[in-house]
Scaffold this motif. Structure first.
Motif, PDB file in Angstrom:
ATOM      1  N   ARG A  40      -1.209 -13.189  -4.594  1.00 25.10           N
ATOM      2  CA  ARG A  40      -0.944 -11.748  -4.583  1.00 25.10           C
ATOM      3  C   ARG A  40       0.433 -11.468  -3.979  1.00 25.10           C
ATOM      4  N   ARG A  43       3.261 -12.539  -6.303  1.00 26.10           N
ATOM      5  CA  ARG A  43       3.413 -11.584  -7.400  1.00 26.10           C
ATOM      6  C   ARG A  43       4.221 -10.367  -6.967  1.00 26.10           C
ATOM      7  N   LEU A  44       3.903  -9.825  -5.809  1.00 22.58           N
ATOM      8  CA  LEU A  44       4.620  -8.611  -5.405  1.00 22.58           C
ATOM      9  C   LEU A  44       6.069  -8.924  -5.019  1.00 22.58           C
ATOM     10  N   GLU A  47       7.906  -9.225  -8.389  1.00 24.90           N
ATOM     11  CA  GLU A  47       8.147  -7.920  -9.009  1.00 24.90           C
ATOM     12  C   GLU A  47       9.318  -7.193  -8.371  1.00 24.90           C
ATOM     13  N   TYR A 190      -4.880   1.053   8.703  1.00 18.12           N
ATOM     14  CA  TYR A 190      -3.837   0.606   7.774  1.00 18.12           C
ATOM     15  C   TYR A 190      -2.644   1.566   7.791  1.00 18.12           C
ATOM     16  N   ARG A 191      -2.948   2.859   7.715  1.00 16.38           N
ATOM     17  CA  ARG A 191      -1.836   3.802   7.593  1.00 16.38           C
ATOM     18  C   ARG A 191      -1.016   3.843   8.877  1.00 16.38           C
ATOM     19  N   PRO A 223      -6.468  -7.329  -1.076  1.00 15.73           N
ATOM     20  CA  PRO A 223      -5.932  -6.382  -2.073  1.00 15.73           C
ATOM     21  C   PRO A 223      -5.285  -5.147  -1.430  1.00 15.73           C
ATOM     22  N   GLY A 224      -5.960  -4.536  -0.489  1.00 13.74           N
ATOM     23  CA  GLY A 224      -5.447  -3.301   0.087  1.00 13.74           C
ATOM     24  C   GLY A 224      -4.232  -3.507   0.972  1.00 13.74           C
ATOM     25  N   ARG A 225      -4.244  -4.566   1.758  1.00 20.89           N
ATOM     26  CA  ARG A 225      -3.106  -4.804   2.649  1.00 20.89           C
ATOM     27  C   ARG A 225      -1.879  -5.250   1.869  1.00 20.89           C
ATOM     28  N   ALA A 226      -2.086  -5.990   0.776  1.00 23.33           N
ATOM     29  CA  ALA A 226      -0.942  -6.354  -0.062  1.00 23.33           C
ATOM     30  C   ALA A 226      -0.291  -5.092  -0.621  1.00 23.33           C
ATOM     31  N   ALA A 227      -1.107  -4.088  -0.916  1.00 25.51           N
ATOM     32  CA  ALA A 227      -0.548  -2.818  -1.396  1.00 25.51           C
ATOM     33  C   ALA A 227       0.293  -2.164  -0.296  1.00 25.51           C
ATOM     34  N   LEU A 228      -0.149  -2.273   0.961  1.00 23.33           N
ATOM     35  CA  LEU A 228       0.657  -1.762   2.085  1.00 23.33           C
ATOM     36  C   LEU A 228       1.984  -2.498   2.165  1.00 23.33           C
ATOM     37  N   ARG A 231       4.378  -1.356  -0.361  1.00 20.92           N
ATOM     38  CA  ARG A 231       4.975  -0.052  -0.020  1.00 20.92           C
ATOM     39  C   ARG A 231       6.043  -0.219   1.051  1.00 20.92           C
TER      40      ARG A 231
ATOM     41  N   MET B   1       1.663  -3.020  -8.331  1.00 20.95           N
ATOM     42  CA  MET B   1       1.319  -4.439  -8.321  1.00 20.95           C
ATOM     43  C   MET B   1      -0.109  -4.595  -8.820  1.00 20.95           C
ATOM     44  N   ASP B 214      -9.673   5.764   5.386  1.00 15.38           N
ATOM     45  CA  ASP B 214      -8.391   5.421   4.754  1.00 15.38           C
ATOM     46  C   ASP B 214      -8.306   3.914   4.471  1.00 15.38           C
ATOM     47  N   ASN B 215      -8.735   3.082   5.423  1.00 20.02           N
ATOM     48  CA  ASN B 215      -8.734   1.627   5.182  1.00 20.02           C
ATOM     49  C   ASN B 215      -9.585   1.283   3.968  1.00 20.02           C
ATOM     50  N   THR B 218      -8.015   2.516   0.708  1.00 18.77           N
ATOM     51  CA  THR B 218      -6.852   1.691   0.355  1.00 18.77           C
ATOM     52  C   THR B 218      -7.305   0.369  -0.257  1.00 18.77           C
ATOM     53  N   GLU B 219      -8.294  -0.273   0.385  1.00 19.45           N
ATOM     54  CA  GLU B 219      -8.798  -1.529  -0.172  1.00 19.45           C
ATOM     55  C   GLU B 219      -9.480  -1.287  -1.518  1.00 19.45           C
ATOM     56  N   ALA B 222      -7.176  -0.869  -4.443  1.00 21.92           N
ATOM     57  CA  ALA B 222      -6.544  -2.126  -4.863  1.00 21.92           C
ATOM     58  C   ALA B 222      -7.559  -3.043  -5.552  1.00 21.92           C
ATOM     59  N   TYR B 223      -8.775  -3.098  -5.039  1.00 20.12           N
ATOM     60  CA  TYR B 223      -9.822  -3.875  -5.733  1.00 20.12           C
ATOM     61  C   TYR B 223     -10.018  -3.335  -7.150  1.00 20.12           C
ATOM     62  N   GLU B 226      -7.170  -4.253  -9.442  1.00 19.68           N
ATOM     63  CA  GLU B 226      -7.158  -5.673  -9.791  1.00 19.68           C
ATOM     64  C   GLU B 226      -8.440  -6.128 -10.494  1.00 19.68           C
TER      65      GLU B 226
END
Lengths: 256, 297
Positions: A40, A43-44, A47, A190-191, A223-228, A231, B1, B214-215, B218-219, B222-223, B226
């Motif tokens: 993951r 890939r990012l 890109e 996360y935020r 998945p979610g942290r890779a999106a962070l 960003r 992504m 929010d966590n 966010t996850e 993305a799940y 993908e």
């Protein structure tokens, strides 16, 4: 900006003690890094055409060679991070030398070259370690915490210091048996974490410094942290005037 | 992504979502503080999950017809018959997690299997239900347990953390499906709290409810992008307070508004058993098994 990832996989204290061989779930959490998180992240990075450095225990290279070759094929750097994430603080000089020699042989055989960069597993090293690294052909370390720009060790080794506030363990890592954090501290927001990392980068950018990261694919590669992470990189790219480089490139430039 | 979607989930859906519930009541306290048997306040932290949590959580799941899988230590079947009867009657899946949240890490495969069998007998006796799935209550499955579970007739487990979609166990449990879970998608690491005895041991602050939403969003996003399998774990005493249940409702509304396959763990396991690809040799369970292979019972 020298993005760096420690691809520890399941190596570390539980493997060094042997306890991991009764703990398939603990092993699986580490295995998530090379198995899912790495792909993951690669890939990012692709890109965004951003280079990075991956510090990889050679045991991980032995057990996930195809995954680790993808790092090199994508043009990223691979650095030394122990064989099984040994604590250099606990090792004699000869034991440190043996770990490095064994790991460099594996890098050479599986990845087509040896490492010139070093990041201490678990942080601390012995007073004699930097001299040993210079003598064994390393050009830089990224192990210390005490600055926000590179500097030279007395032996001439370049240091690219990393900071704990840029370590994803401090915000997100969470394991049971063994429990980490030991007191059961929460997985951070996360935020709020993205906001902290963004503020930190903005400060480095404004002062013209050198930022690196201690990110772990098993932690930042969900998945979610890779999106962070994506960003965050987009924010840094948009800031303008940022040199994205591997640690090796930063060390070469600093030496000159 | 966005990675290419490689899993053809049922009904053409983009991703799978499994809501799992760990109904542990007082055992949640006793598993970390065994000497709390006479400490009514601490026990009541867990009791709340049975008396207020289960009805409130069942109502929220019923609101939008959300399926779920409940892991219930068999000791609670006789202690809370109304609750487990209501869970069954609402059509949710019941699954095995041992007898009383024993630390599986402290006992060998034979003892682990004995506890699993005892729990199966209790499920059949009390509810007329025979679970097909297992999640370890506390500690870890021994490396030999998956093969024993498969021989016992189980079709799935949910106890590992090495993937974000289902996978098979390594041979000789090669048809047993694992549906991996993750700490960040579990309300326990965010919300569990008792002052004294301190749970968690370092008395960290309780996480802000909105940050946890929010966590998870966010996850989940993305799940979903993908095409993976999102597995959430909830504890009635934690998620079903009057405030947090509203957060869960917000989350489930967000999920229901996407093209996802909401299913029980058993349904996902059946799908994977029929359509899932074999594990590549680099899969963490295969790597682990190759290393310990010689010593596996």
């Amino acid at each position: 900006m020298a993005l760096a990832f420690d691809l520890d996989g399941p190596t570390g204290d539980a493997m060094l003690s042997g306890a991991i061989w009764d703990r398939p779930a603990y092993f699986s959490l580490g295995g998530y890094g090379p198995w899912r998180g790495l792909d993951r992240i690669l890939r990012l990075l692709a890109e965004r055409a951003v280079p990075a450095t991956f510090f990889v225990p050679a045991w991980v290279v032995e057990h996930w060679p195809a995954q680790c070759r993808r790092i090199v094929e994508a043009g990223h750097e691979v650095g030394h991070h122990g064989y099984r994430h040994e604590r250099y603080w606990d090792l004699s000089s000869s034991a440190q030398r043996a770990v490095i020699e064994r790991s460099q042989e594996i890098f050479d055989r599986e990845l087509g070259g040896t490492a010139v960069g070093f990041r201490t597993p678990s942080g601390d090293w012995r007073p004699e370690t930097p001299d040993l690294l210079s003598a064994m052909g390393f050009s830089y370390s990224s192990s210390m915490r005490g600055d926000d720009r590179p500097y030279l060790h007395p032996c001439g080794l370049v240091e690219i210091p990393a900071r704990s506030e840029m370590d994803d363990y401090a915000s997100f890592a969470y394991t049971r048996n063994p429990d980490w954090p030991s007191g059961g501290s929460r997985i951070a927001s996360y935020r709020a974490t993205l906001d902290s990392w963004t503020r930190e980068f903005d400060g480095y950018h404004a002062e013209g410094l050198c930022l690196t990261t201690i990110f772990h694919p098993k932690v930042i590669g969900t998945p979610g942290r890779a999106a962070l992470l994506a960003r965050w990189i987009d924010h840094m790219s948009a800031a303008g005037g940022v040199w994205f480089a591997t640690c090796r490139e930063v060390a070469r430039w600093w030496r000159r | 992504m966005v990675a290419p979607v490689t899993i053809a989930w049922p009904h053409g859906r983009s991703a799978a979502v499994v809501i799992t519930v760990a109904f542990e009541a007082e055992l949640a306290i006793l598993s970390v503080a065994p000497d709390a048997t006479d400490r009514a306040k601490s026990l009541s932290v867990g009791t709340y999950g049975a008396t207020r949590g289960v009805p409130r959580l069942l109502a929220e799941l019923a609101r939008r017809g959300t399926p779920s899988t409940w892991f219930v230590p068999s000791a609670l079947l006789e202690r809370y018959p109304e609750q487990v009867g209501a869970i069954r009657d609402a059509g949710h899946e019941l699954a095995n997690c041992g007898v009383a949240l024993e630390d599986f890490g402290a006992v060998d495969t034979a003892v682990q299997l004995a506890m699993v069998r005892r729990a199966q007998e209790a499920f059949q006796h009390s509810l007329g239900v025979l679970p097909t799935g297992f999640r370890v209550g506390r500690g870890e499955m021994s490396p030999g347990l998956p093969a024993a579970l498969e021989a016992e007739g189980f079709t799935w487990t949910s106890s590992l953390r090495g993937d974000d979609r289902p996978h098979f166990h390594a041979a000789p449990a090669g048809r047993l499906v694992e549906i991996p879970q993750h700490h960040q998608l579990d309300d326990g690491p965010y919300f569990a709290f008792n002052l004294d005895p301190p749970i968690p041991p370092g008395s960290p602050r309780i996480a802000p409810t909105g940050d946890v939403l929010d966590n998870w969003v966010t996850e989940f996003d993305a799940y979903h992008a993908e095409g993976l399998c999102f597995v959430l774990t909830l504890h009635p005493e934690l998620i079903a307070t009057p405030g947090r249940i509203g957060m869960l409702a917000q989350f489930l509304d967000h999920v229901h508004n996407r093209d996802v396959w909401l299913a029980t763990a058993g349904e996902v396991a059946r799908f994977w058993g029929e359509h899932g690809p074999a594990n590549p040799p680099e899969h963490p369970v295969e790597v682990y098994h190759r290393i310990i292979g010689a010593t596996t019972p």
